[in-house]
Design a protein around this motif. Structure first.
Motif, PDB file in Angstrom:
ATOM      1  N   GLY A  56       0.851  -1.180   0.000  1.00 47.24           N
ATOM      2  CA  GLY A  56       0.000   0.000   0.000  1.00 47.24           C
ATOM      3  C   GLY A  56       0.885   1.227   0.000  1.00 47.24           C
ATOM      4  N   PRO A  57       0.292   2.407   0.006  1.00 50.87           N
ATOM      5  CA  PRO A  57       1.082   3.630  -0.085  1.00 50.87           C
ATOM      6  C   PRO A  57       2.026   3.847   1.098  1.00 50.87           C
ATOM      7  CG  PRO A  57      -1.244   4.140   0.240  1.00 50.87           C
ATOM      8  CD  PRO A  57      -1.134   2.660   0.026  1.00 50.87           C
ATOM      9  N   GLU A  58       1.752   3.247   2.238  1.00 54.50           N
ATOM     10  CA  GLU A  58       2.582   3.467   3.421  1.00 54.50           C
ATOM     11  C   GLU A  58       3.334   2.215   3.862  1.00 54.50           C
ATOM     12  OE1 GLU A  58       0.215   5.301   6.455  1.00 54.50           O
ATOM     13  OE2 GLU A  58      -0.536   6.815   5.081  1.00 54.50           O
ATOM     14  N   THR A  59       3.466   1.230   2.989  1.00 55.95           N
ATOM     15  CA  THR A  59       4.166   0.000   3.348  1.00 55.95           C
ATOM     16  C   THR A  59       5.629   0.309   3.644  1.00 55.95           C
ATOM     17  OG1 THR A  59       2.704  -1.253   1.889  1.00 55.95           O
ATOM     18  CG2 THR A  59       4.726  -2.348   2.616  1.00 55.95           C
ATOM     19  N   PRO A  60       6.112  -0.045   4.850  1.00 55.88           N
ATOM     20  CA  PRO A  60       7.500   0.275   5.194  1.00 55.88           C
ATOM     21  C   PRO A  60       8.508  -0.645   4.502  1.00 55.88           C
ATOM     22  CG  PRO A  60       6.439  -0.874   7.018  1.00 55.88           C
ATOM     23  CD  PRO A  60       5.387  -0.640   5.969  1.00 55.88           C
ATOM     24  N   ASP A  61       9.655  -0.076   4.162  1.00 55.43           N
ATOM     25  CA  ASP A  61      10.720  -0.842   3.512  1.00 55.43           C
ATOM     26  C   ASP A  61      11.185  -2.009   4.375  1.00 55.43           C
ATOM     27  OD1 ASP A  61      10.678   0.833   1.316  1.00 55.43           O
ATOM     28  OD2 ASP A  61      12.326   2.088   2.042  1.00 55.43           O
ATOM     29  N   GLU A  62      11.177  -1.835   5.700  1.00 58.75           N
ATOM     30  CA  GLU A  62      11.608  -2.904   6.605  1.00 58.75           C
ATOM     31  C   GLU A  62      10.748  -4.149   6.444  1.00 58.75           C
ATOM     32  OE1 GLU A  62      12.506   1.041   8.655  1.00 58.75           O
ATOM     33  OE2 GLU A  62      10.869   0.208   7.493  1.00 58.75           O
ATOM     34  N   LEU A  63       9.458  -3.968   6.229  1.00 56.73           N
ATOM     35  CA  LEU A  63       8.559  -5.103   6.043  1.00 56.73           C
ATOM     36  C   LEU A  63       8.811  -5.763   4.696  1.00 56.73           C
ATOM     37  CD1 LEU A  63       6.216  -6.736   7.251  1.00 56.73           C
ATOM     38  CD2 LEU A  63       4.653  -5.172   6.094  1.00 56.73           C
ATOM     39  N   VAL A  64       8.981  -4.973   3.670  1.00 60.51           N
ATOM     40  CA  VAL A  64       9.258  -5.512   2.334  1.00 60.51           C
ATOM     41  C   VAL A  64      10.537  -6.343   2.370  1.00 60.51           C
ATOM     42  CG1 VAL A  64       9.824  -4.899  -0.049  1.00 60.51           C
ATOM     43  CG2 VAL A  64       8.008  -3.664   1.165  1.00 60.51           C
ATOM     44  N   GLY A  65      11.501  -5.924   3.176  1.00 66.13           N
ATOM     45  CA  GLY A  65      12.776  -6.611   3.263  1.00 66.13           C
ATOM     46  C   GLY A  65      12.706  -8.018   3.830  1.00 66.13           C
ATOM     47  N   VAL A  66      11.651  -8.351   4.561  1.00 68.33           N
ATOM     48  CA  VAL A  66      11.531  -9.700   5.131  1.00 68.33           C
ATOM     49  C   VAL A  66      10.430 -10.514   4.447  1.00 68.33           C
ATOM     50  CG1 VAL A  66      12.500  -9.094   7.367  1.00 68.33           C
ATOM     51  CG2 VAL A  66      10.029  -8.902   7.021  1.00 68.33           C
ATOM     52  N   ALA A  67       9.897 -10.002   3.353  1.00 67.71           N
ATOM     53  CA  ALA A  67       8.801 -10.667   2.645  1.00 67.71           C
ATOM     54  C   ALA A  67       9.297 -11.769   1.725  1.00 67.71           C
ATOM     55  CB  ALA A  67       8.025  -9.653   1.815  1.00 67.71           C
ATOM     56  N   ASP A  68       8.473 -12.802   1.592  1.00 68.75           N
ATOM     57  CA  ASP A  68       8.690 -13.821   0.575  1.00 68.75           C
ATOM     58  C   ASP A  68       7.927 -13.463  -0.696  1.00 68.75           C
ATOM     59  OD1 ASP A  68      10.228 -15.642   2.238  1.00 68.75           O
ATOM     60  OD2 ASP A  68       8.347 -16.047   3.277  1.00 68.75           O
ATOM     61  N   VAL A  69       6.763 -12.831  -0.519  1.00 68.42           N
ATOM     62  CA  VAL A  69       5.870 -12.480  -1.622  1.00 68.42           C
ATOM     63  C   VAL A  69       5.263 -11.118  -1.321  1.00 68.42           C
ATOM     64  CG1 VAL A  69       3.709 -13.116  -2.785  1.00 68.42           C
ATOM     65  CG2 VAL A  69       5.274 -14.898  -2.048  1.00 68.42           C
ATOM     66  N   MET A  70       5.056 -10.322  -2.365  1.00 65.92           N
ATOM     67  CA  MET A  70       4.361  -9.047  -2.221  1.00 65.92           C
ATOM     68  C   MET A  70       3.137  -9.055  -3.125  1.00 65.92           C
ATOM     69  SD  MET A  70       7.579  -6.436  -2.058  1.00 65.92           S
ATOM     70  CE  MET A  70       8.464  -7.223  -3.394  1.00 65.92           C
ATOM     71  N   VAL A  71       2.026  -8.551  -2.591  1.00 62.96           N
ATOM     72  CA  VAL A  71       0.794  -8.443  -3.367  1.00 62.96           C
ATOM     73  C   VAL A  71       0.301  -7.010  -3.269  1.00 62.96           C
ATOM     74  CG1 VAL A  71       0.156 -10.873  -3.061  1.00 62.96           C
ATOM     75  CG2 VAL A  71      -0.674  -9.172  -1.424  1.00 62.96           C
ATOM     76  N   GLU A  72      -0.492  -6.591  -4.246  1.00 62.63           N
ATOM     77  CA  GLU A  72      -1.025  -5.237  -4.265  1.00 62.63           C
ATOM     78  C   GLU A  72      -2.359  -5.174  -3.527  1.00 62.63           C
ATOM     79  OE1 GLU A  72       0.155  -2.267  -5.186  1.00 62.63           O
ATOM     80  OE2 GLU A  72       2.049  -3.261  -5.623  1.00 62.63           O
ATOM     81  N   GLY A  73      -2.341  -4.610  -2.339  1.00 62.23           N
ATOM     82  CA  GLY A  73      -3.548  -4.350  -1.566  1.00 62.23           C
ATOM     83  C   GLY A  73      -4.297  -5.603  -1.145  1.00 62.23           C
ATOM     84  N   PRO A  74      -5.387  -5.397  -0.431  1.00 64.71           N
ATOM     85  CA  PRO A  74      -6.193  -6.519   0.048  1.00 64.71           C
ATOM     86  C   PRO A  74      -6.713  -7.424  -1.064  1.00 64.71           C
ATOM     87  CG  PRO A  74      -6.794  -4.509   1.201  1.00 64.71           C
ATOM     88  CD  PRO A  74      -5.854  -4.110   0.098  1.00 64.71           C
ATOM     89  N   GLU A  75      -7.044  -6.844  -2.204  1.00 69.51           N
ATOM     90  CA  GLU A  75      -7.512  -7.668  -3.336  1.00 69.51           C
ATOM     91  C   GLU A  75      -6.414  -8.601  -3.820  1.00 69.51           C
ATOM     92  OE1 GLU A  75     -10.362  -8.404  -5.007  1.00 69.51           O
ATOM     93  OE2 GLU A  75     -11.327  -7.327  -3.361  1.00 69.51           O
ATOM     94  N   GLY A  76      -5.183  -8.133  -3.806  1.00 62.50           N
ATOM     95  CA  GLY A  76      -4.059  -8.983  -4.189  1.00 62.50           C
ATOM     96  C   GLY A  76      -3.889 -10.151  -3.234  1.00 62.50           C
ATOM     97  N   LEU A  77      -4.109  -9.902  -1.949  1.00 62.28           N
ATOM     98  CA  LEU A  77      -4.036 -10.985  -0.969  1.00 62.28           C
ATOM     99  C   LEU A  77      -5.157 -11.988  -1.207  1.00 62.28           C
ATOM    100  CD1 LEU A  77      -2.820 -12.328   1.513  1.00 62.28           C
ATOM    101  CD2 LEU A  77      -4.234 -10.809   2.927  1.00 62.28           C
TER     102      LEU A  77
END
Length: 84
Positions: A56-77
């Motif tokens: 989302g617009p406020e997703t922190p870089d620290e969280l992205v750094g530990v992700a296995d997968v990224m999706v766009e918004g709740p619909e992506g999930l």
């Protein structure tokens, strides 16, 4: 059953062992900095783990750094979960 919880104000990471006790695998989804703690705590579960960042617009870089997968918004999930 999907869950979201914290243990007596101790943070999301403290809740992960209890929520995932006995699980054969875990999928965690998060969108804010507090979820970073939960993602890291889940690494100690000893089971296959999928860490999904809901972007989302406020997703922190620290969280992205530990992700296995990224999706766009709740619909992506939802799309990801439907594909499993």
């Amino acid at each position: 059953m999907p869950s979201s919880a914290s243990c007596g104000g101790a943070g999301k990471g403290a809740a992960i062992p209890a929520l995932c006790a006995g699980a054969a695998a875990a999928l965690l989804a998060g969108d804010d900095l507090a979820d970073t703690e939960a993602f890291r705590a889940a690494e100690d579960l000893g089971v296959p783990l999928l860490r999904v960042v809901v972007m989302g617009p406020e997703t922190p870089d620290e969280l992205v750094g530990v992700a296995d997968v990224m999706v766009e918004g709740p619909e992506g999930l939802l799309d990801l979960l439907r594909s499993l």
